[in-house]
Design a protein around this motif. Structure first.
Motif, PDB file in Angstrom:
ATOM      1  N   ALA A   1      18.196  69.158  40.177  1.00 26.61           N
ATOM      2  CA  ALA A   1      17.743  68.366  39.034  1.00 26.61           C
ATOM      3  C   ALA A   1      17.185  67.016  39.490  1.00 26.61           C
ATOM      4  N   LEU A   2      17.808  66.425  40.494  1.00 24.92           N
ATOM      5  CA  LEU A   2      17.309  65.155  41.017  1.00 24.92           C
ATOM      6  C   LEU A   2      15.934  65.316  41.647  1.00 24.92           C
ATOM      7  N   GLU A   3      15.713  66.440  42.323  1.00 23.41           N
ATOM      8  CA  GLU A   3      14.393  66.701  42.906  1.00 23.41           C
ATOM      9  C   GLU A   3      13.335  66.799  41.804  1.00 23.41           C
TER      10      GLU A   3
ATOM     11  N   ILE B   1      18.795  61.102  36.522  1.00 20.16           N
ATOM     12  CA  ILE B   1      19.590  61.978  35.653  1.00 20.16           C
ATOM     13  C   ILE B   1      20.862  61.262  35.211  1.00 20.16           C
ATOM     14  N   LYS B   2      21.397  61.764  34.113  1.00 21.35           N
ATOM     15  CA  LYS B   2      22.652  61.252  33.580  1.00 21.35           C
ATOM     16  C   LYS B   2      23.647  62.401  33.553  1.00 21.35           C
ATOM     17  N   ILE B   3      24.878  62.117  33.995  1.00 17.55           N
ATOM     18  CA  ILE B   3      25.947  63.121  34.046  1.00 17.55           C
ATOM     19  C   ILE B   3      27.111  62.617  33.205  1.00 17.55           C
ATOM     20  N   SER B   4      27.695  63.523  32.445  1.00 20.77           N
ATOM     21  CA  SER B   4      28.842  63.191  31.618  1.00 20.77           C
ATOM     22  C   SER B   4      30.101  63.789  32.240  1.00 20.77           C
ATOM     23  N   VAL B   5      31.158  62.991  32.357  1.00 24.92           N
ATOM     24  CA  VAL B   5      32.447  63.475  32.849  1.00 24.92           C
ATOM     25  C   VAL B   5      33.328  63.698  31.625  1.00 24.92           C
TER      26      VAL B   5
ATOM     27  N   GLN C   1      21.248  57.786  44.908  1.00 22.08           N
ATOM     28  CA  GLN C   1      21.879  56.488  44.715  1.00 22.08           C
ATOM     29  C   GLN C   1      22.505  56.412  43.335  1.00 22.08           C
ATOM     30  N   VAL C   2      23.687  55.810  43.279  1.00 25.71           N
ATOM     31  CA  VAL C   2      24.341  55.593  41.990  1.00 25.71           C
ATOM     32  C   VAL C   2      23.717  54.364  41.352  1.00 25.71           C
TER      33      VAL C   2
ATOM     34  N   LEU D   1      22.317  58.715  38.163  1.00 23.51           N
ATOM     35  CA  LEU D   1      21.908  58.863  39.561  1.00 23.51           C
ATOM     36  C   LEU D   1      20.388  58.816  39.682  1.00 23.51           C
ATOM     37  N   TYR D   2      19.929  58.294  40.816  1.00 28.13           N
ATOM     38  CA  TYR D   2      18.489  58.232  41.091  1.00 28.13           C
ATOM     39  C   TYR D   2      18.229  58.702  42.517  1.00 28.13           C
ATOM     40  N   LYS D   3      17.190  59.496  42.652  1.00 30.44           N
ATOM     41  CA  LYS D   3      16.721  59.913  43.978  1.00 30.44           C
ATOM     42  C   LYS D   3      15.206  59.911  43.939  1.00 30.44           C
ATOM     43  N   GLU D   4      14.606  59.199  44.866  1.00 34.55           N
ATOM     44  CA  GLU D   4      13.147  59.095  44.891  1.00 34.55           C
ATOM     45  C   GLU D   4      12.541  60.467  45.120  1.00 34.55           C
ATOM     46  N   GLY D   5      11.571  60.814  44.280  1.00 39.19           N
ATOM     47  CA  GLY D   5      10.938  62.120  44.350  1.00 39.19           C
ATOM     48  C   GLY D   5       9.849  62.181  45.399  1.00 39.19           C
ATOM     49  N   LYS D   6       9.503  63.391  45.776  1.00 45.15           N
ATOM     50  CA  LYS D   6       8.456  63.593  46.769  1.00 45.15           C
ATOM     51  C   LYS D   6       7.105  63.859  46.120  1.00 45.15           C
TER      52      LYS D   6
END
Length: 96
Positions: free
Chosen positions: A38-40, A45-49, A71-72, A82-87
């Motif tokens: 999903a990050l890719e 994204i947002k995650i619920s606990v 990265q949080v 969470l964030y992850k830089e896309g390609k």
């Protein structure tokens, strides 16, 4: 990540809904793999606990970020961003 970039991502995350829920079984390899995919695709994204998860959301966020190389951005209560830089250039979020 600078505080300005983090603030920008928090603002973007306000409008999105959680796409994953972490429950009683806590983190599983399947959850981690799905979150990574999903990050890719989305970068942010947002995650619920859920309430029945006994683990600390801060610890879960750190473990997921480490395993997915992301990265949080923020943990508020039981929500993780969470964030992850896309390609891919098309869907890339431009950070200030």
């Amino acid at each position: 990540m600078t505080s300005k970039q983090r603030s920008y991502l928090k603002g973007l995350a306000m409008t999105i809904d959680p796409i994953f829920q972490i429950g009683k079984s806590s983190l599983t390899p399947e959850n981690t793999k799905a979150i990574g995919e999903a990050l890719e695709a989305r970068e942010l994204i947002k995650i619920s606990v859920l309430q029945n998860c006994l683990d600390d959301p801060n610890e879960i966020a750190q473990v997921v970020a480490e395993r997915t190389h992301s990265q949080v951005v923020q943990v508020i209560g039981k929500k993780i961003i969470l964030y992850k830089e896309g390609k891919k250039e098309k869907k890339k979020i431009i950070l200030p």
